[in-house]
Design a protein around this motif. Structure first.
Motif, PDB file in Angstrom:
ATOM      1  N   THR A  34     -43.231   0.752 -21.228  1.00  0.00           N
ATOM      2  CA  THR A  34     -43.490   1.894 -22.111  1.00  0.00           C
ATOM      3  C   THR A  34     -42.349   2.909 -22.088  1.00  0.00           C
ATOM      4  O   THR A  34     -42.281   3.749 -22.971  1.00  0.00           O
ATOM      5  CB  THR A  34     -44.804   2.606 -21.751  1.00  0.00           C
ATOM      6  N   ILE A  37     -40.668   2.983 -25.321  1.00  0.00           N
ATOM      7  CA  ILE A  37     -41.523   3.095 -26.498  1.00  0.00           C
ATOM      8  C   ILE A  37     -41.756   4.561 -26.839  1.00  0.00           C
ATOM      9  O   ILE A  37     -42.144   5.353 -25.990  1.00  0.00           O
ATOM     10  CB  ILE A  37     -42.877   2.375 -26.268  1.00  0.00           C
ATOM     11  N   ARG A  38     -41.527   4.910 -28.106  1.00  0.00           N
ATOM     12  CA  ARG A  38     -41.741   6.292 -28.558  1.00  0.00           C
ATOM     13  C   ARG A  38     -43.138   6.499 -29.117  1.00  0.00           C
ATOM     14  O   ARG A  38     -43.743   7.537 -28.904  1.00  0.00           O
ATOM     15  CB  ARG A  38     -40.720   6.666 -29.625  1.00  0.00           C
ATOM     16  N   GLU A  39     -43.622   5.510 -29.889  1.00  0.00           N
ATOM     17  CA  GLU A  39     -44.946   5.638 -30.490  1.00  0.00           C
ATOM     18  C   GLU A  39     -45.382   4.299 -31.062  1.00  0.00           C
ATOM     19  O   GLU A  39     -44.585   3.368 -31.173  1.00  0.00           O
ATOM     20  CB  GLU A  39     -44.952   6.698 -31.597  1.00  0.00           C
ATOM     21  N   ILE A  40     -46.652   4.249 -31.428  1.00  0.00           N
ATOM     22  CA  ILE A  40     -47.231   3.076 -32.076  1.00  0.00           C
ATOM     23  C   ILE A  40     -47.779   3.550 -33.413  1.00  0.00           C
ATOM     24  O   ILE A  40     -48.526   4.524 -33.467  1.00  0.00           O
ATOM     25  CB  ILE A  40     -48.353   2.457 -31.227  1.00  0.00           C
ATOM     26  N   ARG A  41     -47.395   2.858 -34.481  1.00  0.00           N
ATOM     27  CA  ARG A  41     -47.825   3.238 -35.821  1.00  0.00           C
ATOM     28  C   ARG A  41     -48.564   2.074 -36.464  1.00  0.00           C
ATOM     29  O   ARG A  41     -48.288   0.914 -36.160  1.00  0.00           O
ATOM     30  CB  ARG A  41     -46.617   3.587 -36.692  1.00  0.00           C
ATOM     31  N   LEU A  62     -39.272   7.330 -40.807  1.00  0.00           N
ATOM     32  CA  LEU A  62     -40.024   7.844 -39.659  1.00  0.00           C
ATOM     33  C   LEU A  62     -39.737   9.340 -39.559  1.00  0.00           C
ATOM     34  O   LEU A  62     -38.731   9.743 -38.970  1.00  0.00           O
ATOM     35  CB  LEU A  62     -39.622   7.115 -38.377  1.00  0.00           C
ATOM     36  N   ARG A  63     -40.583  10.138 -40.206  1.00  0.00           N
ATOM     37  CA  ARG A  63     -40.448  11.594 -40.209  1.00  0.00           C
ATOM     38  C   ARG A  63     -39.033  12.050 -40.564  1.00  0.00           C
ATOM     39  O   ARG A  63     -38.410  12.830 -39.860  1.00  0.00           O
ATOM     40  CB  ARG A  63     -40.899  12.176 -38.875  1.00  0.00           C
ATOM     41  N   VAL A  90     -44.350  -0.926 -33.378  1.00  0.00           N
ATOM     42  CA  VAL A  90     -44.086  -0.298 -32.087  1.00  0.00           C
ATOM     43  C   VAL A  90     -42.680   0.285 -32.190  1.00  0.00           C
ATOM     44  O   VAL A  90     -41.707  -0.458 -32.319  1.00  0.00           O
ATOM     45  CB  VAL A  90     -44.192  -1.331 -30.937  1.00  0.00           C
TER      46      VAL A  90
END
Length: 162
Positions: A34, A37-41, A62-63, A90
């Motif tokens: 993890t 890993i920054r985030e899960i979308r 992504l933003r 991911v």
């Protein structure tokens, strides 16, 4: 430091917990640390790019930042995975490069002892274990522990991250 202290420190490091995110590609379970890993979308369609690497599905916003989305199944030699409503992206970061990994579904975030990571068995032909850090036996399943740094080494990242 004495040899006994060194051995004790190595034993402690082997039992240090690591946090992983587990996901499926088809019926096979994989995981990564993890820490990258920054985030899960949830799945969102990406915009294809002409002449991109075969594993690049396209780009997504992504933003405000445009990032490549990698077809993880294709990257691992499993063939092209078609996204479904259960698919996820991911979002990972390696050395400042941010990218999405399309997976069939995320299954869990786990904290395990590093000692549970078993070495990949030696096989005679047709198996490249360079992306694999080890195998984890967990609740009757075998989870293939991937090393993102080996999957996306610095020189090859420039193929789709610049």
């Amino acid at each position: 430091m004495t040899a006994l202290e060194t051995a004790a420190n190595q034993t402690q490091a082997a039992n240090d917990p690591i946090e992983i995110i587990a996901f499926y590609l088809g019926e096979q379970q994989f995981c990564v640390r993890t820490t990258s890993i920054r985030e899960i979308r949830g799945w969102a369609k990406s915009t294809p790019l002409p002449h991109a690497s075969p594993e690049v599905m396209g780009m997504m916003n992504l933003r405000g930042a445009v990032i490549p989305v990698i077809n993880t199944g294709r990257k691992l030699g499993h063939g092209w995975s078609e996204p479904t409503e259960r698919s996820a992206i991911v979002v990972a970061e390696l050395g400042g490069a941010v990218f999405g990994l399309m997976v069939d579904r995320v299954s869990d975030i786990l904290t395990i002892d590093q000692s549970l990571v078993q070495p990949v068995p030696e096989m005679t032909s047709g198996f490249d274990k360079s992306y694999v850090e080890g195998i984890i036996a967990h609740q009757g399943d075998m989870i293939c522990f991937l090393n993102l740094g080996r999957m996306f080494p610095e020189p090859s990242r420039s193929d789709f991250f610049d």
